[in-house]
Write a protein that holds these residues in place. Structure first.
Motif, PDB file in Angstrom:
ATOM      1  N   ALA A 157      22.214  72.486  26.733  1.00  0.00           N
ATOM      2  CA  ALA A 157      23.367  72.042  25.952  1.00  0.00           C
ATOM      3  C   ALA A 157      22.998  70.924  24.988  1.00  0.00           C
ATOM      4  CB  ALA A 157      24.481  71.584  26.894  1.00  0.00           C
ATOM      5  N   THR A 158      22.267  69.918  25.465  1.00  0.00           N
ATOM      6  CA  THR A 158      21.907  68.802  24.592  1.00  0.00           C
ATOM      7  C   THR A 158      20.955  69.264  23.498  1.00  0.00           C
ATOM      8  OG1 THR A 158      22.159  67.305  26.474  1.00  0.00           O
ATOM      9  CG2 THR A 158      21.024  66.443  24.556  1.00  0.00           C
ATOM     10  N   TYR A 159      20.046  70.177  23.846  1.00  0.00           N
ATOM     11  CA  TYR A 159      19.110  70.701  22.844  1.00  0.00           C
ATOM     12  C   TYR A 159      19.872  71.416  21.724  1.00  0.00           C
ATOM     13  CZ  TYR A 159      15.730  73.930  20.761  1.00  0.00           C
ATOM     14  OH  TYR A 159      14.967  74.655  19.873  1.00  0.00           O
ATOM     15  N   LEU A 160      20.791  72.299  22.086  1.00  0.00           N
ATOM     16  CA  LEU A 160      21.527  73.048  21.056  1.00  0.00           C
ATOM     17  C   LEU A 160      22.422  72.126  20.229  1.00  0.00           C
ATOM     18  CD1 LEU A 160      22.521  76.282  23.023  1.00  0.00           C
ATOM     19  CD2 LEU A 160      20.790  76.047  21.223  1.00  0.00           C
ATOM     20  N   ALA A 161      23.017  71.141  20.878  1.00  0.00           N
ATOM     21  CA  ALA A 161      23.914  70.235  20.160  1.00  0.00           C
ATOM     22  C   ALA A 161      23.170  69.384  19.131  1.00  0.00           C
ATOM     23  CB  ALA A 161      24.647  69.328  21.150  1.00  0.00           C
ATOM     24  N   ASN A 162      21.857  69.180  19.352  1.00  0.00           N
ATOM     25  CA  ASN A 162      21.068  68.338  18.448  1.00  0.00           C
ATOM     26  C   ASN A 162      20.055  69.124  17.630  1.00  0.00           C
ATOM     27  OD1 ASN A 162      21.647  65.265  19.223  1.00  0.00           O
ATOM     28  ND2 ASN A 162      21.698  66.473  21.110  1.00  0.00           N
ATOM     29  N   THR A 172      31.239  77.535  22.034  1.00  0.00           N
ATOM     30  CA  THR A 172      31.267  78.929  21.589  1.00  0.00           C
ATOM     31  C   THR A 172      31.435  79.039  20.085  1.00  0.00           C
ATOM     32  OG1 THR A 172      32.209  79.590  23.710  1.00  0.00           O
ATOM     33  CG2 THR A 172      32.428  81.139  21.878  1.00  0.00           C
ATOM     34  N   GLU A 173      32.338  78.239  19.536  1.00  0.00           N
ATOM     35  CA  GLU A 173      32.614  78.335  18.096  1.00  0.00           C
ATOM     36  C   GLU A 173      31.396  77.956  17.261  1.00  0.00           C
ATOM     37  OE1 GLU A 173      35.755  76.463  14.821  1.00  0.00           O
ATOM     38  OE2 GLU A 173      36.091  76.214  16.960  1.00  0.00           O
ATOM     39  N   LYS A 174      30.670  76.932  17.663  1.00  0.00           N
ATOM     40  CA  LYS A 174      29.544  76.437  16.869  1.00  0.00           C
ATOM     41  C   LYS A 174      28.249  77.185  17.161  1.00  0.00           C
ATOM     42  CE  LYS A 174      27.121  72.204  15.526  1.00  0.00           C
ATOM     43  NZ  LYS A 174      27.067  70.728  15.659  1.00  0.00           N
ATOM     44  N   PHE A 175      28.021  77.522  18.429  1.00  0.00           N
ATOM     45  CA  PHE A 175      26.723  78.076  18.805  1.00  0.00           C
ATOM     46  C   PHE A 175      26.774  79.557  19.180  1.00  0.00           C
ATOM     47  CE2 PHE A 175      26.815  73.560  20.106  1.00  0.00           C
ATOM     48  CZ  PHE A 175      25.883  73.074  19.205  1.00  0.00           C
ATOM     49  N   GLY A 176      27.979  80.124  19.190  1.00  0.00           N
ATOM     50  CA  GLY A 176      28.094  81.541  19.539  1.00  0.00           C
ATOM     51  C   GLY A 176      27.963  81.797  21.018  1.00  0.00           C
ATOM     52  N   GLN A 177      27.893  80.738  21.809  1.00  0.00           N
ATOM     53  CA  GLN A 177      27.806  80.874  23.256  1.00  0.00           C
ATOM     54  C   GLN A 177      28.303  79.576  23.888  1.00  0.00           C
ATOM     55  OE1 GLN A 177      23.737  80.320  24.987  1.00  0.00           O
ATOM     56  NE2 GLN A 177      23.059  80.285  22.850  1.00  0.00           N
ATOM     57  N   PRO A 178      28.926  79.651  25.064  1.00  0.00           N
ATOM     58  CA  PRO A 178      29.337  78.411  25.740  1.00  0.00           C
ATOM     59  C   PRO A 178      28.107  77.654  26.203  1.00  0.00           C
ATOM     60  CG  PRO A 178      29.700  80.305  27.164  1.00  0.00           C
ATOM     61  CD  PRO A 178      29.296  80.849  25.821  1.00  0.00           C
TER      62      PRO A 178
END
Length: 298
Positions: free
Chosen positions: A212-217, A276-282
């Motif tokens: 989660a932190t990796y995808l968010a950054n 989901t909205e930003k990364f296409g997955q929860p």
């Protein structure tokens, strides 16, 4: 003529009644369905000590405001490693914990520092590194094999070294590989997950991170997801109420309210949709009420 006169009177009465009814309708406001206001708690402030990944991923930015709106509590969040969060609970400096270091959590509970521990959610850890992949680990499905290759090639690796859940998992993988990480290639950041990822990116190094932190950054990182899918990389989060028997001045009612919320249908729905909205997955999988032994990797 007489019938016409009666008809005129009837019409006049009808019009007058209609006018009066219209007037009444205008004068009386139409009731609207206002959101129910929560009853203000007797002690409204609670301290949440949590791992940095829940903050750095952005999850708390949606979870905490919804909780506050529904309950009237105000949350003071302290984002540190899971080890430090549990230390805060042990020392009565926090009311409730949201952490991801299961073995340490069990020790915390067996020492009676916590009165209630509940399963909340999971995601997974991944090993990220530079696109050049000097250790040649990309595509491996064994975290132990990947760490062995990093150590053998003495490729730069950044450790959080902060007794967090991520750091605890990292050290367990080194131990499984029979490696004591040390030397110029191994750097201890002493920072949270977001900061450690930034350092790894700047130095072209590998690190272990929650997904989660990796995808968010990701937009600010020069790091690729190199290794994923190993069962040992499962990352499970629990909420813990600090034991009021040890900390009678803590806000136990507020802590229980927060724990109730994160495992409620409303809290779990927010967790399950976050990202989901930003990364296409929860970014997290909600797990309240599940058998923890059945949880698997993504």
């Amino acid at each position: 003529m007489k019938a016409s006169k009666h008809l005129g009177i009837v019409l006049s009465i009808f019009l007058l009644a209609a006018f009066l009814l219209a007037g009444c309708a205008t004068a009386t406001p139409v009731a609207t369905q206002a959101p129910a206001e929560p009853t203000m708690p007797a002690i409204p402030n609670i301290i949440l000590a949590t791992t940095t990944s829940t903050q750095d991923s952005g999850l708390l930015d949606v979870l905490v405001p919804d909780f506050e709106q529904r309950t009237g509590y105000t949350v003071q969040t302290v984002a540190v490693g899971s080890g430090e969060a549990m230390k805060m609970g042990q020392e009565c400096n926090a009311d409730v914990l949201l952490v991801h270091s299961p073995a340490a959590e069990k020790d915390f509970m067996s020492s009676n520092y916590g009165s209630d521990r509940r399963l909340v959610m999971h995601n997974d850890f991944i090993i990220v590194g530079p696109a050049a992949d000097p250790a040649g680990i990309k595509g491996l499905t064994s975290a132990t094999e990947a760490f062995t290759k990093i150590a053998d090639s003495q490729s730069p690796f950044i450790s959080r070294a902060d007794q967090s859940g991520t750091n605890t998992k990292e050290l367990a993988i080194w131990k499984a590989a029979n490696i004591t990480p040390e030397g110029s290639w191994y750097t201890e950041s002493g920072q949270g997950m977001g900061a450690t990822l930034k350092i790894a990116s700047e130095q072209g190094a590998y690190t272990l991170t929650d997904r989660a932190t990796y995808l968010a950054n990701l937009d600010n990182l020069e790091l690729e997801n190199q290794v994923e899918g190993d069962a040992v990389l499962l990352n499970i989060y629990h909420v813990i109420v600090v034991n009021p028997a040890n900390c009678p001045k803590e806000n136990t009612a507020g802590a229980i309210a927060f724990a109730d919320y994160v495992v409620s249908p409303e809290g779990q729905a927010l967790i399950g949709s976050f990202g989901t909205e930003k990364f296409g997955q929860p970014l997290f999988t909600p797990d309240a009420g599940k058998d923890e032994s059945t949880l698997g990797n993504k």
